[in-house]
Structures are given as structure tokens and as C-alpha cells.
Design a protein around this motif. Sequence first.
Motif, PDB file in Angstrom:
ATOM      1  N   HIS A 135       0.453  -1.140   0.113  1.00  0.00           N
ATOM      2  CA  HIS A 135       0.000  -0.029  -0.271  1.00  0.00           C
ATOM      3  C   HIS A 135       1.036   1.291   0.261  1.00  0.00           C
ATOM      4  N   GLN A 136       1.816   1.430   0.275  1.00  0.00           N
ATOM      5  CA  GLN A 136       2.959   2.172   0.433  1.00  0.00           C
ATOM      6  C   GLN A 136       4.061   2.830  -0.571  1.00  0.00           C
ATOM      7  N   THR A 137       3.816   1.405  -1.664  1.00  0.00           N
ATOM      8  CA  THR A 137       4.637   1.436  -2.966  1.00  0.00           C
ATOM      9  C   THR A 137       3.777   1.276  -3.911  1.00  0.00           C
ATOM     10  N   HIS A 138       2.317   1.838  -4.087  1.00  0.00           N
ATOM     11  CA  HIS A 138       1.874   0.861  -4.584  1.00  0.00           C
ATOM     12  C   HIS A 138       2.034   1.679  -6.566  1.00  0.00           C
ATOM     13  N   SER A 139       1.384   2.982  -6.315  1.00  0.00           N
ATOM     14  CA  SER A 139       1.856   3.620  -7.114  1.00  0.00           C
ATOM     15  C   SER A 139       3.733   4.133  -7.732  1.00  0.00           C
ATOM     16  N   ALA A 140       4.761   3.173  -6.901  1.00  0.00           N
ATOM     17  CA  ALA A 140       6.385   4.058  -7.849  1.00  0.00           C
ATOM     18  C   ALA A 140       6.502   3.419  -9.294  1.00  0.00           C
ATOM     19  N   CYS A 141       5.761   1.997  -9.824  1.00  0.00           N
ATOM     20  CA  CYS A 141       5.875   1.596 -10.659  1.00  0.00           C
ATOM     21  C   CYS A 141       5.024   1.550 -11.839  1.00  0.00           C
ATOM     22  N   ALA A 142       4.279   2.444 -11.289  1.00  0.00           N
ATOM     23  CA  ALA A 142       3.001   2.292 -12.757  1.00  0.00           C
ATOM     24  C   ALA A 142       3.534   3.139 -13.896  1.00  0.00           C
TER      25      ALA A 142
END
Length: 363
Positions: A135-142
Motif C-alpha cells: 500500500h505504500q509503494t503501489h504507485s511507485a512503478c505505475a
Amino acid sequence: MPGGLAFAISFALHTSSYHHLTDATGAFRSAAACPRIRRALNTGIWHNDITDHLADFDNGDYLNGVIQALRRGGGHVLTGFGDACGRIADDVLTCDCGSPGHEEAAEFAMGGYLWFFTCARYTVRRQISQFAAHHQTHSACALKPPGTRLQAVATIQLPPGPLLFSPAWEPLWTRTRRQTGSPSDWAGQLADRTLARCKVHTAPAKMADLLACRDTARELLSEYDLRKTSNELRALAPPRWGELFLALLRTVTGDTATLQLATEQLEPLVHRIWQDLIVGYPEDPTHYSQDADEILFIELDRALRNSYTLPPGDGKAIRRAFLGITTSAAELSGLNPFARLADGTAQVMCDGVKTNPVFDLGR
């Protein structure tokens, strides 16, 4: 260069197709004269470092170049690194220094990318999925926003030397001054790079077909740049990268056995690489086989080995077209998983996420 990579390149250079490029010790002669060739031959080092940087840190292997860059400069120095690596093969293909071996060096760079990308040992796509699951890195590799991805790829410029980082671990790649343009403009540039990767030197009678292939590549890149999510990209059902591979191959050979192998074995693999490794797993992967990555790698290895049963000229043409199409679909589409993984780690570092000790580099 890591021992495994040095051995693999050395093994290839001692074959009849490449031996003329080596000196008495077996080294690639032009690597000393042309920094772009030297950088292309070392591309596998960076791909290895991107795929392994989390595991290497967890295991205490701090010689990984990505880890060193993060420790010395922080997350910002890694932003754009994957796209910079994606420019290396194109840069060596445009070099006009006159040294022999530019085409071969580009083939090593593209082949190395495909190997690290498809080898189940490195699991780039699964690493991205793990980022997305937290939940804290879900957008990192978006994915980057629609309409911006091709620009991020097309505007990267590399330095004239062989390195990507300075001695102080600052990035040496830059962006072009021209930052305006439509997705179609950027797609046209990247379509030209796609054809160069495929080494399509066609007869004048086939020139109209080649121009049609360039238009198809431009349309594909433009269309994918405007899709918002992986599911939208997956919904574009026709396997058009595979069709482009076959169309390009037909401009350079009419050999029946070559086209049969391409149609029956390699074209389906182009589609699977695009759908499963570049676009990525569906949000509901219940139908996705746990060993699908391993099966894909084995079938890819078998198909490429089978290409060596063809006449030498046709075999080289089919392998070059396949390398060109698959690496273009990955590196030039704005969806490059290596770039997403590197940028994801950069974002996590810049955001100061410390919940997982693997992100705390002790700077």
C-alpha cells in the motif's frame, strides 16, 4: 564486467560470425576505439543491476551499480536511468566513427536486454507486481500518464563517452531542449529507431512495404501512448507487434522455411512477451499459470535455436528482426519494465519510505 556476462560475450565472439571483430586475446577490438560500442557491450551490466538491486542489497552485495548510485546521490539520480539504458542500442547504431562492429554491438545490447527480461531468474514483472501490492509503494512503478510516455523515451540523450554516471555518481544523460510535440511526433522518431533495430535493408521494390511498416510502428506507438491502464492496453486484442515483425521480415526475405518458423514459433512469442511481460499480468491473474514465465523462456530459447537451422543469411535476418521488434516494444513504447523498476525505486527513495529495511540505504 560480471564474469557470466564476460563469458557469454567471449563465447559468442569466438564463433565464425564474430571472430573477425576480435584481437589475439579474443577481445572486441573496436571497444577500445569507440565508446559507444564499449557502452553497448556493457549494457547487460546495467540491466543486471536494475533487476537485482533489491535482492543484492538484501544479501549485502553493495557493488551493484544501482545501489552505489542510490547511496551516493539519492533517489533522484536514478530517475530516467532505465530509459537511458534503452537509448544505448540506438546510439551505437547511429555512430559513424568508422570502426567495425556497431551492428554487432547493438545486437549484443538488444540480446542482453531480451535475456534479462525473459529469464525467469530475474522476474522484472513480478518485482513490479510486488511494488504494486504494497500500500505504500503501489504507485511507485505505475505507468506514466497517457500522452507523456513516448516523450520521456524520445527526449533522452546520452553523453559521448562510455559511461552513464559521473565519478560522483551523478547522471550523465540529459533531455533534449525540444520538449514540445505531439505523441505522433515522438512516435515517428521512435518508429525510425524501431526499423533501425530490425536492420531492414530492403530492395527498392519493397520500399513501399517498408514505409508501410514504419507507418504501422508509428500508429502502434501513438495508440499505446494514449491508453491509461494495463487493462486498457491488454484490451487491444490484435497482436500487432507480431504482425509488424512478420511484415518487416517479408521485406528482406521470401524464404518459405524462414517465414514458416517466424509465423509458427516466433510471432506468437512476440505477442506473449508484449501481453505478459511488457503490459503485465491482468488484475485478476487467477488464470495465469505460475510457471508461465519459465515456459515462455524455454520456448523462446527453443525457437531461437531453431533459427540456426535456416540458411545463415535468413537466420541472421530473422533473429535481428525478432530482437528489434521485441526490444522496441519494450524499450521504445514508454512501458519499459526496467525503466519502471528503476524509477519506482527512485520514487520510493525520494519519498523517504523506510517501512522496509531494503529501502534504507544508510545514507
